[in-house]
Design a protein around this motif. Sequence first.
Motif, PDB file in Angstrom:
ATOM      1  N   PRO A  71      -3.575  -3.591   4.971  1.00 33.00           N
ATOM      2  CA  PRO A  71      -4.461  -2.435   4.803  1.00 33.00           C
ATOM      3  C   PRO A  71      -5.745  -2.514   5.627  1.00 33.00           C
ATOM      4  CG  PRO A  71      -3.522  -3.055   2.698  1.00 33.00           C
ATOM      5  CD  PRO A  71      -3.118  -4.132   3.673  1.00 33.00           C
ATOM      6  N   SER A  72      -6.128  -3.695   6.052  1.00 33.48           N
ATOM      7  CA  SER A  72      -7.308  -3.805   6.912  1.00 33.48           C
ATOM      8  C   SER A  72      -7.081  -3.151   8.274  1.00 33.48           C
ATOM      9  CB  SER A  72      -7.699  -5.272   7.103  1.00 33.48           C
ATOM     10  OG  SER A  72      -6.684  -5.990   7.786  1.00 33.48           O
ATOM     11  N   ASP A  73      -5.805  -2.836   8.609  1.00 33.31           N
ATOM     12  CA  ASP A  73      -5.512  -2.130   9.861  1.00 33.31           C
ATOM     13  C   ASP A  73      -5.954  -0.667   9.802  1.00 33.31           C
ATOM     14  OD1 ASP A  73      -4.259  -4.432  10.861  1.00 33.31           O
ATOM     15  OD2 ASP A  73      -2.297  -3.829  10.100  1.00 33.31           O
ATOM     16  N   VAL A  74      -6.152  -0.125   8.606  1.00 28.93           N
ATOM     17  CA  VAL A  74      -6.549   1.279   8.479  1.00 28.93           C
ATOM     18  C   VAL A  74      -7.954   1.432   9.052  1.00 28.93           C
ATOM     19  CG1 VAL A  74      -6.997   3.188   6.890  1.00 28.93           C
ATOM     20  CG2 VAL A  74      -5.109   1.579   6.426  1.00 28.93           C
TER      21      VAL A  74
ATOM     22  N   TRP B 188       0.575   5.085  14.868  1.00 27.60           N
ATOM     23  CA  TRP B 188       1.253   4.715  13.627  1.00 27.60           C
ATOM     24  C   TRP B 188       0.657   3.425  13.067  1.00 27.60           C
ATOM     25  CZ3 TRP B 188       7.293   5.494  14.013  1.00 27.60           C
ATOM     26  CH2 TRP B 188       7.565   6.848  14.280  1.00 27.60           C
ATOM     27  N   LEU B 189       0.621   3.348  11.749  1.00 25.34           N
ATOM     28  CA  LEU B 189       0.229   2.117  11.063  1.00 25.34           C
ATOM     29  C   LEU B 189       1.489   1.522  10.455  1.00 25.34           C
ATOM     30  CD1 LEU B 189      -3.047   3.380   9.372  1.00 25.34           C
ATOM     31  CD2 LEU B 189      -2.861   1.808  11.303  1.00 25.34           C
ATOM     32  N   TRP B 190       1.867   0.351  10.923  1.00 26.16           N
ATOM     33  CA  TRP B 190       3.151  -0.222  10.536  1.00 26.16           C
ATOM     34  C   TRP B 190       3.054  -0.926   9.189  1.00 26.16           C
ATOM     35  CZ3 TRP B 190       6.927   1.519  13.461  1.00 26.16           C
ATOM     36  CH2 TRP B 190       6.614   1.958  14.759  1.00 26.16           C
TER      37      TRP B 190
ATOM     38  N   LEU C 195       0.826  -1.201   0.000  1.00 26.15           N
ATOM     39  CA  LEU C 195       0.000   0.000   0.000  1.00 26.15           C
ATOM     40  C   LEU C 195       0.863   1.255   0.000  1.00 26.15           C
ATOM     41  CD1 LEU C 195      -2.663   1.579   0.306  1.00 26.15           C
ATOM     42  CD2 LEU C 195      -2.533   1.139   2.774  1.00 26.15           C
ATOM     43  N   HIS C 196       1.905   1.274   0.821  1.00 29.87           N
ATOM     44  CA  HIS C 196       2.801   2.422   0.922  1.00 29.87           C
ATOM     45  C   HIS C 196       3.407   2.750  -0.448  1.00 29.87           C
ATOM     46  CE1 HIS C 196       5.862   4.536   3.771  1.00 29.87           C
ATOM     47  NE2 HIS C 196       5.894   5.124   2.586  1.00 29.87           N
ATOM     48  N   THR C 197       3.917   1.726  -1.124  1.00 33.43           N
ATOM     49  CA  THR C 197       4.528   1.923  -2.442  1.00 33.43           C
ATOM     50  C   THR C 197       3.532   2.499  -3.437  1.00 33.43           C
ATOM     51  OG1 THR C 197       6.182   0.177  -2.152  1.00 33.43           O
ATOM     52  CG2 THR C 197       5.544   0.712  -4.410  1.00 33.43           C
ATOM     53  N   LEU C 198       2.326   1.942  -3.458  1.00 33.23           N
ATOM     54  CA  LEU C 198       1.348   2.392  -4.445  1.00 33.23           C
ATOM     55  C   LEU C 198       0.785   3.769  -4.108  1.00 33.23           C
ATOM     56  CD1 LEU C 198      -0.501  -0.944  -5.285  1.00 33.23           C
ATOM     57  CD2 LEU C 198       1.360   0.197  -6.514  1.00 33.23           C
ATOM     58  N   LEU C 199       0.705   4.119  -2.839  1.00 30.14           N
ATOM     59  CA  LEU C 199       0.318   5.484  -2.472  1.00 30.14           C
ATOM     60  C   LEU C 199       1.318   6.489  -3.023  1.00 30.14           C
ATOM     61  CD1 LEU C 199      -0.870   5.075   1.240  1.00 30.14           C
ATOM     62  CD2 LEU C 199      -2.253   5.939  -0.665  1.00 30.14           C
TER      63      LEU C 199
ATOM     64  N   LEU D 289       2.709   6.608   7.811  1.00 30.51           N
ATOM     65  CA  LEU D 289       1.293   6.279   7.721  1.00 30.51           C
ATOM     66  C   LEU D 289       0.693   6.318   9.126  1.00 30.51           C
ATOM     67  CD1 LEU D 289       1.452   3.265   5.229  1.00 30.51           C
ATOM     68  CD2 LEU D 289       1.457   5.718   4.745  1.00 30.51           C
ATOM     69  N   VAL D 290      -0.346   7.124   9.310  1.00 30.40           N
ATOM     70  CA  VAL D 290      -0.886   7.396  10.637  1.00 30.40           C
ATOM     71  C   VAL D 290      -2.401   7.209  10.630  1.00 30.40           C
ATOM     72  CG1 VAL D 290      -1.112   9.165  12.444  1.00 30.40           C
ATOM     73  CG2 VAL D 290       0.985   9.025  11.090  1.00 30.40           C
TER      74      VAL D 290
END
Length: 364
Positions: A299-302, A292-294, A240-244, A285-286
């Motif tokens: 992505p279900s942690d969001v 923090w979101l590790w 997710l981080h990369t694609l964001l 990512l917060v």
Amino acid sequence: MSTEQMPSHRQQPTLLEAVAELEAVIATGDDERFGPALGLVGGLFGSADPDQRVAAGPRLAALLPDAPPFPRSHLAMVVGACVEHGADPVACAGPVLAGLRGALTGAELLVRRWEETGGGPLPDPEEDDPAEAHERIADPALLDEWHAHLAVIGWWTLHLWQQAAWAVYAHAPVRTEARASGVTEALVELIGRYRGERHDLRGLAHLALMLDDEPLLVLDRPTGTGYLLRMSGLSDTFQLHTLLADVLIGGGHLPGPRQDPEVVALARTAFLDGRRVIATGAFNLVAPDGSWLWNEGTPSDVPVLDGVRTLVLEPLPYERSWSAGRFIQEVPGDLRLERVLDPAEAARRLALTVPGQSPAEAFR
């Protein structure tokens, strides 16, 4: 020689005829005939017509609840093979995931009773005798014989249920239905409680938690801007981080260095070829509450805020890098921008969030 004198040879049954025989065996409760009947199904599977494999899947899945407990997992493997060859995954998923839940519950019980009866190395399903494990954990004062039996079955067959469950969870409609019904939540909780080293269940948990066609609201605190995106098939937050970064920085919406095209391709559809490709972080990512979101999560942690998963981007507190790629290679990942929020909406959404924790707070 007349035709009456010629020897007759019974024509080999079709796969669906073998399935019908297995259905009859289970209907009569003849456990002695189950193994040979299932063996015939498995033996005919490879040469069967594709349409027969498709038709066999739901029929075999329907037999799982009434199949004998120990060999039931082998039937589940055949169901998984049917799904991989085109059988309806939703029609097959319910009994498979129920069987996985039973195996996880049994395996957890065996691990607990093993510790209570002296600990030591857990039994090896390939080398050890399940009867000896049953004798050790079946203390009548603590555990009745039937639950000891189920514990041993769960431990000895969990790897087979894991593979069958992977086959159905690889399909987005199954993931969507299992999440909505609460099945995934229950399974992930059981996986989280599993303490044996024999089975690596992390990949299955990531697959089960994968979101499909899921809206994602992203708010960038430094610029005060907001974006509505939609994500599918993302198995980990690294991806997710990369694609964001690719969509928002690469798309010219946010400042910052663009992602390496190879890193982006590996996060979407490309396969690793044995090389180690390095991805670099672009944001912190917060969650809306400042936690923090590790990247190691999913992505279900969001968290969901006002009906939509909401993620806040803040400056990196330190440089981050990781091995590029998808945690689950079989599923392609997608993240696309649907619209840019107008400034007033972005400001209103940001007002509902709090700044991220300090590094010291995040590491507590």
